[in-house]
Design a protein around this motif. Structure first.
Motif, mmCIF file in Angstrom:
data_model
loop_
_atom_site.group_PDB
_atom_site.id
_atom_site.type_symbol
_atom_site.label_atom_id
_atom_site.label_comp_id
_atom_site.label_asym_id
_atom_site.label_seq_id
_atom_site.Cartn_x
_atom_site.Cartn_y
_atom_site.Cartn_z
ATOM 1 N N GLN A 173 0.860 -1.182 0.000
ATOM 2 C CA GLN A 173 0.000 0.000 0.000
ATOM 3 C C GLN A 173 0.894 1.229 0.000
ATOM 4 O OE1 GLN A 173 -2.438 -0.381 3.464
ATOM 5 N NE2 GLN A 173 -0.779 -0.119 4.903
ATOM 6 N N LEU A 174 0.408 2.290 -0.603
ATOM 7 C CA LEU A 174 1.169 3.522 -0.684
ATOM 8 C C LEU A 174 0.809 4.407 0.501
ATOM 9 C CD1 LEU A 174 3.061 5.449 -2.249
ATOM 10 C CD2 LEU A 174 1.030 6.273 -3.460
ATOM 11 N N ASP A 175 1.800 4.766 1.282
ATOM 12 C CA ASP A 175 1.612 5.723 2.366
ATOM 13 C C ASP A 175 1.665 7.110 1.731
ATOM 14 O OD1 ASP A 175 2.075 7.635 4.417
ATOM 15 O OD2 ASP A 175 2.872 6.068 5.729
ATOM 16 N N LEU A 176 0.527 7.801 1.716
ATOM 17 C CA LEU A 176 0.442 9.097 1.045
ATOM 18 C C LEU A 176 1.219 10.186 1.778
ATOM 19 C CD1 LEU A 176 -3.297 9.013 -0.069
ATOM 20 C CD2 LEU A 176 -1.263 8.551 -1.445
ATOM 21 N N ASN A 177 1.490 10.007 3.065
ATOM 22 C CA ASN A 177 2.255 10.998 3.819
ATOM 23 C C ASN A 177 3.744 10.919 3.508
ATOM 24 O OD1 ASN A 177 -0.035 12.015 5.159
ATOM 25 N ND2 ASN A 177 0.074 10.361 6.656
ATOM 26 N N THR A 178 4.254 9.693 3.371
ATOM 27 C CA THR A 178 5.690 9.526 3.130
ATOM 28 C C THR A 178 6.002 9.182 1.679
ATOM 29 O OG1 THR A 178 5.647 7.168 3.648
ATOM 30 C CG2 THR A 178 6.023 8.714 5.495
ATOM 31 N N ASN A 179 4.965 8.892 0.895
ATOM 32 C CA ASN A 179 5.116 8.496 -0.506
ATOM 33 C C ASN A 179 5.981 7.234 -0.646
ATOM 34 O OD1 ASN A 179 4.227 8.966 -3.100
ATOM 35 N ND2 ASN A 179 6.118 9.976 -3.699
ATOM 36 N N GLN A 180 5.840 6.330 0.329
ATOM 37 C CA GLN A 180 6.586 5.079 0.308
ATOM 38 C C GLN A 180 5.631 3.894 0.289
ATOM 39 O OE1 GLN A 180 9.544 4.731 3.335
ATOM 40 N NE2 GLN A 180 10.669 6.529 2.637
ATOM 41 N N LEU A 181 6.097 2.812 -0.326
ATOM 42 C CA LEU A 181 5.323 1.577 -0.349
ATOM 43 C C LEU A 181 5.559 0.805 0.936
ATOM 44 C CD1 LEU A 181 5.881 0.364 -4.012
ATOM 45 C CD2 LEU A 181 3.823 1.384 -3.038
#
Length: 167
Positions: free
Chosen positions: A4-12
């Motif tokens: 899942q993409l963490d929208l806060n850190t832009n990391q998978l």
């Protein structure tokens, strides 16, 4: 695996699927009318993930019958119809999940050959809401949306003029 993409850190971030020691090979995904993610896999069955809560359910035994084998956990396609039903292509047949009943209808080829195909290839839906299935061995056919429990109600094959039963 699934991420899942963490929208806060832009990391998978890996999304955990409880499968024991077997790594799932995901083959298809779809989102249904209830905003639930369905994931088809080879070897470990079908997953349903609530996108709001992250809660996941794995279906393996629910897709087997008394005569089936582990091949029924090989799920290679999913299709959502206009009524919200999720059609599932199994290794040797098909099934449909009916959300209004929260239940699966299984059409195992060994038990109900007249209602299904051994090797379902594709699903599509007509303007009338009929689900059409093609197969790699027995032609193609359709279901009636008002009588899903009957499975394939009309089949077409080389006996009906097709050049091949492989569609």
């Amino acid at each position: 695996g699934l991420y899942q993409l963490d929208l806060n850190t832009n990391q998978l971030i890996p999304f955990p699927l409880e499968t024991g020691t077997t790594q799932p090979r995901l083959t298809k995904g779809l989102i249904d009318d209830q905003q639930t993610l369905w994931l088809a896999s080879i070897r470990v069955g079908l997953f349903r993930i609530n996108l709001q809560t992250g809660e996941s359910t794995q279906y393996v035994d629910e897709l087997n019958s008394d005569y089936s084998t582990s091949l029924y956990t090989w799920i290679t396609d999913l299709f959502k119809d206009r009524n919200g039903n999720v059609w599932i292509r199994l290794a040797r047949s098909c099934a449909v999940y009916q959300p209004d009943k929260d239940a699966f209808l299984i059409f195992p080829h060994r038990e109900k050959a007249e209602q299904t195909f051994r090797y379902v290839q594709n699903f599509t839906e007509s303007q009338k809401g009929e689900i059409w299935m093609s197969s790699t061995d027995l032609g193609f056919g359709k279901t009636q949306p008002s009588a899903l429990e009957k499975g394939v109600t009309q089949k077409f094959s080389i006996r009906d003029g097709l050049l091949s039963n492989q569609i």
